[in-house]
Motif scaffolding. Structure first.
Motif, mmCIF file in Angstrom:
data_model
loop_
_atom_site.group_PDB
_atom_site.id
_atom_site.type_symbol
_atom_site.label_atom_id
_atom_site.label_comp_id
_atom_site.label_asym_id
_atom_site.label_seq_id
_atom_site.Cartn_x
_atom_site.Cartn_y
_atom_site.Cartn_z
ATOM 1 N N ILE A 94 -17.019 -4.135 16.187
ATOM 2 C CA ILE A 94 -15.713 -4.648 15.773
ATOM 3 C C ILE A 94 -15.534 -4.532 14.258
ATOM 4 O O ILE A 94 -14.441 -4.275 13.759
ATOM 5 N N GLU A 95 -16.613 -4.687 13.507
ATOM 6 C CA GLU A 95 -16.556 -4.523 12.044
ATOM 7 C C GLU A 95 -16.188 -3.081 11.696
ATOM 8 O O GLU A 95 -15.385 -2.829 10.796
ATOM 9 N N VAL A 96 -16.783 -2.141 12.431
ATOM 10 C CA VAL A 96 -16.515 -0.718 12.193
ATOM 11 C C VAL A 96 -15.054 -0.398 12.483
ATOM 12 O O VAL A 96 -14.377 0.269 11.683
ATOM 13 N N ILE A 97 -14.563 -0.874 13.622
ATOM 14 C CA ILE A 97 -13.166 -0.604 14.006
ATOM 15 C C ILE A 97 -12.207 -1.266 13.034
ATOM 16 O O ILE A 97 -11.210 -0.665 12.613
ATOM 17 N N TYR A 98 -12.501 -2.515 12.656
ATOM 18 C CA TYR A 98 -11.622 -3.223 11.714
ATOM 19 C C TYR A 98 -11.530 -2.474 10.377
ATOM 20 O O TYR A 98 -10.439 -2.225 9.857
ATOM 21 N N LYS A 99 -12.679 -2.125 9.821
ATOM 22 C CA LYS A 99 -12.683 -1.426 8.524
ATOM 23 C C LYS A 99 -12.004 -0.071 8.611
ATOM 24 O O LYS A 99 -11.333 0.363 7.659
ATOM 25 N N LYS A 100 -12.157 0.587 9.740
ATOM 26 C CA LYS A 100 -11.538 1.900 9.947
ATOM 27 C C LYS A 100 -10.029 1.843 9.741
ATOM 28 O O LYS A 100 -9.428 2.750 9.145
ATOM 29 N N TRP A 101 -9.385 0.764 10.219
ATOM 30 C CA TRP A 101 -7.927 0.678 10.188
ATOM 31 C C TRP A 101 -7.372 -0.182 9.063
ATOM 32 O O TRP A 101 -6.211 -0.028 8.692
ATOM 33 N N LEU A 102 -8.168 -1.109 8.508
ATOM 34 C CA LEU A 102 -7.616 -2.044 7.521
ATOM 35 C C LEU A 102 -8.290 -2.023 6.167
ATOM 36 O O LEU A 102 -7.783 -2.623 5.217
ATOM 37 N N GLN A 103 -9.413 -1.296 6.043
ATOM 38 C CA GLN A 103 -10.112 -1.279 4.751
ATOM 39 C C GLN A 103 -10.563 0.111 4.323
ATOM 40 O O GLN A 103 -11.333 0.239 3.376
ATOM 41 N N GLN A 104 -10.075 1.119 5.005
ATOM 42 C CA GLN A 104 -10.411 2.495 4.647
ATOM 43 C C GLN A 104 -9.151 3.353 4.700
ATOM 44 O O GLN A 104 -8.159 2.948 5.316
ATOM 45 N N PRO A 105 -9.159 4.533 4.061
ATOM 46 C CA PRO A 105 -8.005 5.424 4.161
ATOM 47 C C PRO A 105 -7.706 5.751 5.630
ATOM 48 O O PRO A 105 -8.612 6.095 6.391
ATOM 49 N N THR A 106 -6.449 5.594 6.013
ATOM 50 C CA THR A 106 -6.049 5.796 7.405
ATOM 51 C C THR A 106 -5.194 7.043 7.555
ATOM 52 O O THR A 106 -4.474 7.437 6.635
ATOM 53 N N PRO A 107 -5.254 7.669 8.726
ATOM 54 C CA PRO A 107 -4.382 8.810 8.980
ATOM 55 C C PRO A 107 -2.942 8.335 9.163
ATOM 56 O O PRO A 107 -2.732 7.168 9.518
ATOM 57 N N PRO A 108 -1.941 9.194 8.926
ATOM 58 C CA PRO A 108 -2.105 10.594 8.513
ATOM 59 C C PRO A 108 -2.092 10.805 6.990
ATOM 60 O O PRO A 108 -2.362 11.898 6.537
ATOM 61 N N ASN A 109 -1.807 9.750 6.213
ATOM 62 C CA ASN A 109 -1.612 9.941 4.768
ATOM 63 C C ASN A 109 -2.727 9.377 3.906
ATOM 64 O O ASN A 109 -2.616 9.332 2.682
ATOM 65 N N GLY A 110 -3.806 8.907 4.519
ATOM 66 C CA GLY A 110 -4.934 8.406 3.742
ATOM 67 C C GLY A 110 -4.666 7.112 3.008
ATOM 68 O O GLY A 110 -5.279 6.840 1.972
ATOM 69 N N ALA A 159 0.821 -1.214 0.000
ATOM 70 C CA ALA A 159 0.000 0.000 0.000
ATOM 71 C C ALA A 159 0.854 1.261 0.000
ATOM 72 O O ALA A 159 0.464 2.291 -0.555
ATOM 73 N N ARG A 160 2.028 1.178 0.606
ATOM 74 C CA ARG A 160 2.918 2.344 0.699
ATOM 75 C C ARG A 160 3.849 2.463 -0.515
ATOM 76 O O ARG A 160 4.584 3.445 -0.631
ATOM 77 N N SER A 161 3.841 1.477 -1.388
ATOM 78 C CA SER A 161 4.774 1.474 -2.518
ATOM 79 C C SER A 161 4.370 2.493 -3.585
ATOM 80 O O SER A 161 3.274 3.054 -3.548
ATOM 81 N N LYS A 162 5.268 2.697 -4.548
ATOM 82 C CA LYS A 162 5.013 3.684 -5.613
ATOM 83 C C LYS A 162 3.852 3.273 -6.500
ATOM 84 O O LYS A 162 3.077 4.120 -6.966
#
Length: 312
Positions: free
Chosen positions: A265-281, A216-219
């Motif tokens: 738990i579904e909401v928390i999981y998706k927040k960190w592993l299936q949605q844009p995350t801070p700080p770089n989206g 995900a972090r790659s070019k």
């Protein structure tokens, strides 16, 4: 003493025994371990790692955030409720892979909120609450390489970090399956991914969640894939706590079991592993696996990978 006086004294003693003051004093006397420590110090200390993405890391304001920290805060809520301390202070302390267990054992931190593998050896020193993630050694490759299962590595150049469990598992598979892999140890994760990126290696073996983060972090994330077959069984990650503290473990297990049984738990999981995350989206695009979904339905703090296996 006259009979009425005796009856009055007995009545007074009985009323005092059931008074809120007596109840709170008895509760205070019954506290032990971490709960007693928290009650006395009026704070609970969460240990976290600064770059264990997406489980615990720092945002652009240097504030600790992540999937495991969100789970720890649910445990903290349960502590506040049980102790009747809604304003309980929450301290955060950065720790490393090498000092996290000593700092837990000596009482510096009360919960370790990151991606620590729950193992038999570690359970000799610390305890864990219900598993919050399952990770296995996966294989990343460019989609164009056509590598999806272990046998696809036959005759290929494959990298893994020197001294890692992933490298040992790669060597074991190479020997047992007679794959003739050209194994290229890398000094660290950055060098290993660079080998994959520049085609010096056709595949890269690492924990599957770390591979997802690296891709995900790659070019050009769209160039890569993670194979469907892993080099190891799925190992459990757990929130770490002190050993031989049954009341606190029971509270943590209850709090996590309630969370895992709820839609939250579904909401928390998706927040960190299936949605844009801070700080770089960045979105790591890691769907919840059937094994993890099953682990949430049947909470366990076992270190045995077989406990989490899902029948095919």
């Amino acid at each position: 003493m006259r009979l009425p006086a005796i009856l009055f004294a007995l009545s007074l003693a009985a009323s005092l025994a059931t008074s809120p003051l007596a109840t709170s004093l008895a509760a205070a006397e019954e506290l032990s371990g971490t709960l007693q420590k928290v009650k006395e110090t009026k704070k609970i200390t969460l240990g976290y790692q600064e770059a264990s993405v997406p489980f615990s890391y720092l945002d652009d304001n240097q504030r600790p955030i992540g999937f495991a920290l969100d789970i720890c805060l649910k445990i903290v809520d349960a502590v506040k409720k049980q102790l009747g301390m809604p304003d309980l202070a929450v301290d955060y302390l950065p720790v490393t892979s090498s000092n996290r267990i000593p700092l837990m054992v000596n009482g510096t931190i009360d919960l370790h909120c990151s991606a620590t593998t729950n193992s038999a050896d570690r359970q000799k020193q610390v305890d864990f609450t219900n598993t919050h993630y399952l990770s296995a050694t996966g294989i990343a490759a460019k989609k164009s390489a056509g590598i999806n299962v272990i046998d696809d590595l036959k005759g290929k150049s494959v990298t893994a970090v020197a001294g890692s469990v992933n490298l040992a598992q790669l060597i074991k598979a190479n020997t047992e399956r007679k794959l003739g892999i050209n194994i290229l140890p890398a000094k660290d994760q950055a060098e290993a991914f660079l080998m994959l990126e520049t085609d010096r290696a056709q595949a890269y073996a690492l924990d599957d969640i770390q591979l997802a983060v690296a891709i995900a972090r790659s070019k050009q994330p769209a160039l890569y894939m993670i194979g469907s077959e892993t080099l190891s069984k799925a190992e459990p990650f757990g929130i770490m706590l002190r050993r031989e503290d049954p009341p606190f473990k029971a509270l943590a297990d209850r709090a996590t079991a309630e969370l895992y049984a709820s839609p939250e738990i579904e909401v928390i999981y998706k927040k960190w592993l299936q949605q844009p995350t801070p700080p770089n989206g960045i979105n790591y695009n890691v769907p919840m696996s059937p094994a993890l979904r099953n682990a949430f339905k049947h909470p366990s703090s076992s270190y045995d990978p077989d406990v989490y296996a899902v029948a095919k």
